[in-house]
Enzyme design. Sequence first.
Site, PDB file in Angstrom:
ATOM      1  CE  LYS A 260      -4.073   1.799   2.407  1.00  0.00           C
ATOM      2  NZ  LYS A 260      -4.893   2.081   1.237  1.00  0.00           N
TER       3      LYS A 260
HETATM    4  N1  PMP Z   1      -7.490  -1.997  -2.842  1.00  0.00           N
HETATM    5  C1  PMP Z   1      -6.910  -0.784  -2.758  1.00  0.00           C
HETATM    6  C2  PMP Z   1      -6.188  -0.254  -3.945  1.00  0.00           C
HETATM    7  C3  PMP Z   1      -7.023  -0.035  -1.584  1.00  0.00           C
HETATM    8  O1  PMP Z   1      -6.465   1.171  -1.502  1.00  0.00           O
HETATM    9  C4  PMP Z   1      -7.744  -0.561  -0.488  1.00  0.00           C
HETATM   10  C5  PMP Z   1      -7.871   0.252   0.766  1.00  0.00           C
HETATM   11  N2  PMP Z   1      -6.788   0.031   1.640  1.00  0.00           N
HETATM   12  C6  PMP Z   1      -8.316  -1.835  -0.613  1.00  0.00           C
HETATM   13  C7  PMP Z   1      -8.166  -2.522  -1.808  1.00  0.00           C
HETATM   14  C8  PMP Z   1      -9.046  -2.459   0.527  1.00  0.00           C
HETATM   15  O2  PMP Z   1      -8.140  -2.805   1.547  1.00  0.00           O
HETATM   16  P1  PMP Z   1      -8.584  -2.820   3.080  1.00  0.00           P
HETATM   17  O3  PMP Z   1      -9.780  -3.683   3.154  1.00  0.00           O
HETATM   18  O4  PMP Z   1      -7.412  -3.404   3.783  1.00  0.00           O
HETATM   19  O5  PMP Z   1      -8.853  -1.427   3.470  1.00  0.00           O
END
Ligand code: PMP
Length: 327
Positions: free
Chosen positions: A180
């Site tokens: 991320k």
């Molecule tokens: N994909 C992307 C590109 C994201 O930025 C996020 C948000 N963090 C997610 C999926 C979902 O991840 P999470 O459930 O861990 O927030």
Amino acid sequence: MERFKFKSAEEGVGMSEGEVPAKLPEGGKIWFNGRFVDWKDAKVHVLSHGLHYGTGVFEGIRCYSTDKGSFIFRLREHVDRLFRSAKLYGIRIPYSQDEICTAIKETIRINGLDECYIRPIVFYGFHHLGVMPTGCPVECVIAAWKWGAYLGEESLRSGIKCTFSSWHRIHPNTLPTTAKACGHYLNSLLAASEARKKGYDEAIMLDCEGFVAEGPGENIFIVKDGKLLTPDFSSGILPGITRDTVIQLAKDIGIAVEEKRITKSEVLSADEAFFTGTAAEITPIREIDGIIIGNGEVGEITREIQRKFFDVVHAKESKYMKWLEPV
Ligand code: PMP
């Protein structure tokens, strides 16, 4: 000046004026390299490496207020992902995971928040501006503020309208998609802004081979014949913590889940579809490019997963208290 800023944002990403979101609350304290500073003093230099090259990693975490107190949802997993993201870019976080978890809790407490969104970010600061960040300090910041439903309360109730983006999700051989990382969000921005310009609520991105990947900040699930399907990691998706939560909850409820490559036509002919994410929570998708998904209503399984998810984050399911970290 304010007016000019909004105008340029509108022109740049196609937001209509009505969509300009409220400014972050100004005030309170931000954890900055191990100590709390006033909101107005949490500043870095304009020649910071992270600003020029996107060299940073971050997290988005939610803390929910419940009748048993305030709890951070899956804090350990988020902090673990932060460290794994940093490792992929060779960023050495000068704190332990335990120290970051403690700092996150302190940030919530010092700001008197009972329910909030938490944004830890680690990036290269100012030293020099070669692409290699050698010598640049690693800056660590944790901020927290109140943030309601990412795509609006109504989106959780009635679902949203999406479009397949012409921008493909970054390929895992281009950037480490499981991280991320700040720079990766240029890809998300292009997809999200294209969708907004065309009048849709959100984009769905395909991977570089044309299989369905995810949203700009969400993972995607579809329901077909009572079974949940979601893209696997070969599509370059972010390993979402909400995605993992949904997979575990579905299995417990007795709903089969399969992670596999998914085509556009499978999504368009699905009985139900929804996005998952810390910000988006469980957001139903009711229409894609003018095609109604299922009967256009929020589907039964989506509703069941949504209900279960909100029960879990609000400490109503003793089995899942392990995912809740008291503040
Ligand atoms: N994909 C992307 C590109 C994201 O930025 C996020 C948000 N963090 C997610 C999926 C979902 O991840 P999470 O459930 O861990 O927030």
